[in-house]
Write an enzyme that holds these catalytic residues in place. Structure first.
Site, PDB file in Angstrom:
ATOM      1  N   TRP A  92       0.794  -1.229   0.000  1.00  0.00           N
ATOM      2  CA  TRP A  92       0.000   0.000   0.000  1.00  0.00           C
ATOM      3  C   TRP A  92       0.826   1.278   0.000  1.00  0.00           C
ATOM      4  O   TRP A  92       0.279   2.361  -0.126  1.00  0.00           O
ATOM      5  CB  TRP A  92      -0.963   0.018   1.203  1.00  0.00           C
ATOM      6  N   ASN A  93       2.140   1.180   0.163  1.00  0.00           N
ATOM      7  CA  ASN A  93       2.877   2.435   0.369  1.00  0.00           C
ATOM      8  C   ASN A  93       3.183   3.178  -0.933  1.00  0.00           C
ATOM      9  O   ASN A  93       3.340   4.390  -0.922  1.00  0.00           O
ATOM     10  CB  ASN A  93       4.154   2.194   1.182  1.00  0.00           C
TER      11      ASN A  93
ATOM     12  N   GLY B 299       6.312  -6.469  -0.528  1.00  0.00           N
ATOM     13  CA  GLY B 299       5.497  -6.389   0.686  1.00  0.00           C
ATOM     14  C   GLY B 299       6.296  -6.809   1.904  1.00  0.00           C
ATOM     15  O   GLY B 299       7.527  -6.650   1.938  1.00  0.00           O
ATOM     16  N   SER B 300       5.598  -7.356   2.879  1.00  0.00           N
ATOM     17  CA  SER B 300       6.242  -7.635   4.171  1.00  0.00           C
ATOM     18  C   SER B 300       7.035  -8.951   4.144  1.00  0.00           C
ATOM     19  O   SER B 300       6.794  -9.823   3.303  1.00  0.00           O
ATOM     20  CB  SER B 300       5.179  -7.711   5.262  1.00  0.00           C
TER      21      SER B 300
ATOM     22  N   GLU C  97      10.566  -8.465  -2.816  1.00  0.00           N
ATOM     23  CA  GLU C  97      11.064  -7.150  -2.399  1.00  0.00           C
ATOM     24  C   GLU C  97      10.416  -6.852  -1.074  1.00  0.00           C
ATOM     25  O   GLU C  97       9.230  -6.506  -1.011  1.00  0.00           O
ATOM     26  CB  GLU C  97      10.677  -6.090  -3.444  1.00  0.00           C
ATOM     27  N   LEU C  98      11.176  -6.979   0.024  1.00  0.00           N
ATOM     28  CA  LEU C  98      10.553  -6.969   1.351  1.00  0.00           C
ATOM     29  C   LEU C  98      10.966  -5.740   2.166  1.00  0.00           C
ATOM     30  O   LEU C  98      11.428  -4.759   1.614  1.00  0.00           O
ATOM     31  CB  LEU C  98      10.897  -8.283   2.054  1.00  0.00           C
TER      32      LEU C  98
ATOM     33  N   CYS D 254      10.093   1.760   1.770  1.00  0.00           N
ATOM     34  CA  CYS D 254      10.905   0.581   2.086  1.00  0.00           C
ATOM     35  C   CYS D 254      12.367   0.974   2.250  1.00  0.00           C
ATOM     36  O   CYS D 254      13.086   0.374   3.037  1.00  0.00           O
ATOM     37  CB  CYS D 254      10.730  -0.480   1.011  1.00  0.00           C
TER      38      CYS D 254
ATOM     39  N   GLU E 229      11.088  -2.997  11.654  1.00  0.00           N
ATOM     40  CA  GLU E 229      10.695  -1.928  10.735  1.00  0.00           C
ATOM     41  C   GLU E 229       9.582  -1.079  11.370  1.00  0.00           C
ATOM     42  O   GLU E 229       8.545  -1.611  11.759  1.00  0.00           O
ATOM     43  CB  GLU E 229      10.185  -2.550   9.427  1.00  0.00           C
TER      44      GLU E 229
HETATM   45  P1  NAD Z   1       1.822  -7.227   3.141  1.00  0.00           P
HETATM   46  O1  NAD Z   1       2.809  -8.318   3.012  1.00  0.00           O
HETATM   47  O2  NAD Z   1       0.893  -7.255   4.285  1.00  0.00           O
HETATM   48  O3  NAD Z   1       0.914  -7.132   1.832  1.00  0.00           O
HETATM   49  C1  NAD Z   1       1.476  -6.992   0.550  1.00  0.00           C
HETATM   50  C2  NAD Z   1       0.528  -7.609  -0.465  1.00  0.00           C
HETATM   51  O4  NAD Z   1       0.448  -9.009  -0.248  1.00  0.00           O
HETATM   52  C3  NAD Z   1      -0.893  -7.078  -0.381  1.00  0.00           C
HETATM   53  O5  NAD Z   1      -1.388  -6.940  -1.686  1.00  0.00           O
HETATM   54  C4  NAD Z   1      -1.629  -8.188   0.355  1.00  0.00           C
HETATM   55  O6  NAD Z   1      -3.008  -8.242   0.060  1.00  0.00           O
HETATM   56  C5  NAD Z   1      -0.928  -9.409  -0.191  1.00  0.00           C
HETATM   57  N1  NAD Z   1      -1.003 -10.601   0.634  1.00  0.00           N
HETATM   58  C6  NAD Z   1      -1.212 -10.704   1.972  1.00  0.00           C
HETATM   59  N2  NAD Z   1      -1.199 -12.005   2.350  1.00  0.00           N
HETATM   60  C7  NAD Z   1      -0.967 -12.733   1.242  1.00  0.00           C
HETATM   61  C8  NAD Z   1      -0.812 -14.133   0.982  1.00  0.00           C
HETATM   62  N3  NAD Z   1      -0.890 -15.033   1.949  1.00  0.00           N
HETATM   63  N4  NAD Z   1      -0.556 -14.533  -0.277  1.00  0.00           N
HETATM   64  C9  NAD Z   1      -0.435 -13.623  -1.280  1.00  0.00           C
HETATM   65  N5  NAD Z   1      -0.590 -12.289  -1.103  1.00  0.00           N
HETATM   66  C10 NAD Z   1      -0.840 -11.850   0.149  1.00  0.00           C
HETATM   67  O7  NAD Z   1       2.670  -5.887   3.127  1.00  0.00           O
HETATM   68  P2  NAD Z   1       2.140  -4.395   3.267  1.00  0.00           P
HETATM   69  O8  NAD Z   1       1.843  -4.145   4.708  1.00  0.00           O
HETATM   70  O9  NAD Z   1       1.078  -4.144   2.257  1.00  0.00           O
HETATM   71  O10 NAD Z   1       3.413  -3.574   2.798  1.00  0.00           O
HETATM   72  C11 NAD Z   1       4.361  -3.015   3.649  1.00  0.00           C
HETATM   73  C12 NAD Z   1       5.672  -3.755   3.520  1.00  0.00           C
HETATM   74  O11 NAD Z   1       6.130  -3.719   2.172  1.00  0.00           O
HETATM   75  C13 NAD Z   1       6.769  -3.107   4.325  1.00  0.00           C
HETATM   76  O12 NAD Z   1       7.490  -4.102   5.004  1.00  0.00           O
HETATM   77  C14 NAD Z   1       7.661  -2.454   3.277  1.00  0.00           C
HETATM   78  O13 NAD Z   1       8.989  -2.293   3.663  1.00  0.00           O
HETATM   79  C15 NAD Z   1       7.514  -3.416   2.148  1.00  0.00           C
HETATM   80  N6  NAD Z   1       7.899  -2.804   0.879  1.00  0.00           N
HETATM   81  C16 NAD Z   1       9.044  -3.248   0.251  1.00  0.00           C
HETATM   82  C17 NAD Z   1       9.463  -2.651  -0.940  1.00  0.00           C
HETATM   83  C18 NAD Z   1      10.708  -3.127  -1.651  1.00  0.00           C
HETATM   84  O14 NAD Z   1      10.887  -2.788  -2.816  1.00  0.00           O
HETATM   85  N7  NAD Z   1      11.586  -3.888  -1.006  1.00  0.00           N
HETATM   86  C19 NAD Z   1       8.720  -1.607  -1.497  1.00  0.00           C
HETATM   87  C20 NAD Z   1       7.587  -1.184  -0.829  1.00  0.00           C
HETATM   88  C21 NAD Z   1       7.186  -1.791   0.353  1.00  0.00           C
END
Ligand code: NAD
Length: 514
Positions: free
Chosen positions: A150-151, A225-226, A247-248, A281, A379
């Protein structure tokens, strides 16, 4: 749309979430989550569209990107409005992170993908090179599932999609349930640009929808994501033997040397920690300052942070927006509370903004932090500057590397070779010297984390090639009736092979040739 609650609806097999804006907590819509059948249908459409899309030339695919770029520029205000309403981020952050970066990505890959994916001739080493020619062809993987957070709800959908599309794949993209309409705009932009049906689709949904996508028979998952979700996705992909890039999260370190330009470094610390409300991130989460310049640096940071403007007028004259999601606000508050309980000092902020109704957390400056505190380990993802005094650069490096994360980082010194040498010793994905958080915005720089910050790299040549299989094709130059390595095996051939090995690796001329 920062706050969502599930709503039960009679006869509805899809989950429905109610969404509210972080700006004022007012309702702004509902999200009907795609179910397993919706996801499978989207992947089937993408599969059907892929051969036709891959058959187009690079120039034709680039033309779609160029048209999408025009649509993006024409509709930028509307995109910014949607992103700001959904996330609460400062308007200038939306403009630079979402629009500028997406436009740059469309233009860069339209121009360069062909060069990155051109069939390559590689020299075959040794004697075999006389008889064989090697060409490497980059073949698209097929259907790519892209799952995003979402960021950066627009650009983090757009950027990997452009790379996958230019490589000849079709894409099924699933944005976050926190910001679904910003990601949906990626599909709208491409539709208006005339992209053929099925080539790029955006699914609306939550984690369950994402889980369905990872199991719907795609050829690769590109996930941002996370760490927690990344692990689940890696497990699912591993079971199916399909590749993924992850990319976490990050906990990026900043190192301020005694010869740094302190005005520039303080400004870099503030924007590095507060841009995008700290939901970046590659945001600066830990700041290590050598003791000789610690007091002067801290004073400059405090002065600069006090000047930051936070408000809900949603214009370009505000610096720090709302926290995008109520759950993230709880994490930020918990980290700050834990740090204060363990002895940290708050100089600026340290609380929700009492003047504003929405999810606003004041830009915060803390010192006296250490690695026993959550705020220096996990984080935080909020507009918080955490400053720790260190004896020297060696101590700063030890602390910078004392983290399960390794995504980005930055070093500040007037001596750029010294900055380079320090940067190369940080166990992380990428580093900026005398700037911050730049790496994702420079497409030529392969981007990806080490340790728990991820697997694989995106962007640039590496990123585009990651959406392909590099297929070696070995061509015999001369033909001829007899295969030297063919049947029948004989004693004479074995003796010949022994002599050849002895010549190749036991004589100076042979070593030179091989
Ligand atoms: P999240 O992991 O909760 O969600 C990310 C996505 O995954 C969402 O679309 C969510 O609906 C989906 N998702 C959730 N559970 C799932 C599953 N079991 N299977 C498949 N998809 C699933 O992360 P968030 O809270 O949306 O994002 C924040 C995190 O993203 C932070 O840790 C941030 O650092 C990271 N991030 C990393 C980068 C990078 O390039 N390294 C860039 C931006 C954000």
């Amino acid at each position: 749309m920062s706050i969502y609650t599930p709503i039960a609806k009679d006869g509805e097999t899809r989950r429905v979430l109610a969404l509210r804006s972080p700006i004022d907590l007012e309702p702004i819509g509902e999200l009907v989550c795609a179910n397993r059948e919706d996801v499978q249908a989207a992947v089937a459409r993408a599969r059907a569209a892929q051969p036709g899309w891959a058959a187009k030339s690079f120039a034709e695919r680039a033309e779609y990107m160029n048209r999408a770029l025009k649509v993006l520029l024409a509709r930028q205000d509307e995109i910014v409005d949607t992103v700001v309403r959904e996330t609460g981020k400062a308007r200038s952050d939306a403009m630079s992170m979402e629009i500028f970066a997406a436009a740059d990505s469309l233009c860069y890959y339209a121009k360069n993908a062909q060069k990155f994916l051109r069939t390559r001739k590689e020299r075959v080493h040794g004697l075999m090179g006389i008889a064989k020619q090697l060409r490497i062809v980059y073949r698209p993987l097929g259907v790519i599932g892209i799952i995003t957070p979402w960021n950066g709800p627009f650009v983090l959908g757009m950027n990997p999609s452009v790379q996958a599309l230019m490589a000849g794949n079709t894409v099924v993209l699933k944005g976050s349930e926190v910001t679904p309409y910003s990601t949906k705009l990626v599909e709208e932009i491409f539709r208006e640009a005339g992209l053929p049906p099925g080539v790029l689709q955006v699914l609306m949904g939550d984690g369950q929808t994402g889980a369905h996508l990872t199991e719907a028979g795609v050829d690769k998952i590109s996930f941002t994501g996370s760490v927690r979700t990344g692990r689940l996705i890696a497990e699912t992909c591993g079971r199916q033997l399909i590749p993924c890039t992850l990319e976490l999260g990050g906990k990026d370190a900043m190192i301020v040397c005694e010869d740094a330009d302190l005005d520039r470094a303080a400004a870099g610390a503030i924007v590095g920690s507060c841009m995008n409300t700290g939901h970046y991130c590659c945001g600066t989460e830990r700041i290590y300052v050598v003791e000789k310049v610690y007091d002067a640096f801290l004073a400059k940071v405090i002065e600069g942070a006090r000047k930051l403007r936070q408000g809900n007028a949603l214009g370009f004259e505000e610096d720090v927006g709302a926290v995008f999601w109520d759950k993230q606000l709880e994490i930020i508050e918990q980290h700050v509370e834990d740090a204060v309980a363990k002895g940290a000092t708050i100089h600026v902020g340290g609380r929700r903004n009492p003047e504003l109704k929405g999810l606003y957390y004041e830009p915060t400056v803390m010192s006296g932090v250490n690695h026993d505190m959550q705020i220096m380990r996990d984080e935080t993802f909020g507009p918080v500057l955490c400053i720790q005094k260190v004896r020297d650069v060696e101590e700063a490096l030890l602390l910078a590397n004392d983290s399960p994360y390794g995504l980005n980082g930055n070093v500040w010194t007037r001596d750029k070779e010294k900055g380079f040498a320090i940067a190369a010793r940080i166990d992380t994905g990428s580093v900026s010297v005398n700037d911050m958080a730049m790496s994702y915005g420079v497409p030529a720089a392969p981007f990806g984390g080490r340790k728990e910050s991820g697997i694989g790299q995106v962007n640039g040549e590496t990123g585009v090639r990651g959406y392909c299989h590099a297929m070696p094709i070995l061509i015999d130059r001369f033909g001829g009736k007899e295969l030297p390595s063919g049947y029948p095996y004989t004693q004479k051939k074995a003796e010949g092979m022994k002599k050849l090995m002895n010549f190749l690796w036991n004589t100076p001329v042979g070593r030179w040739l091989s």
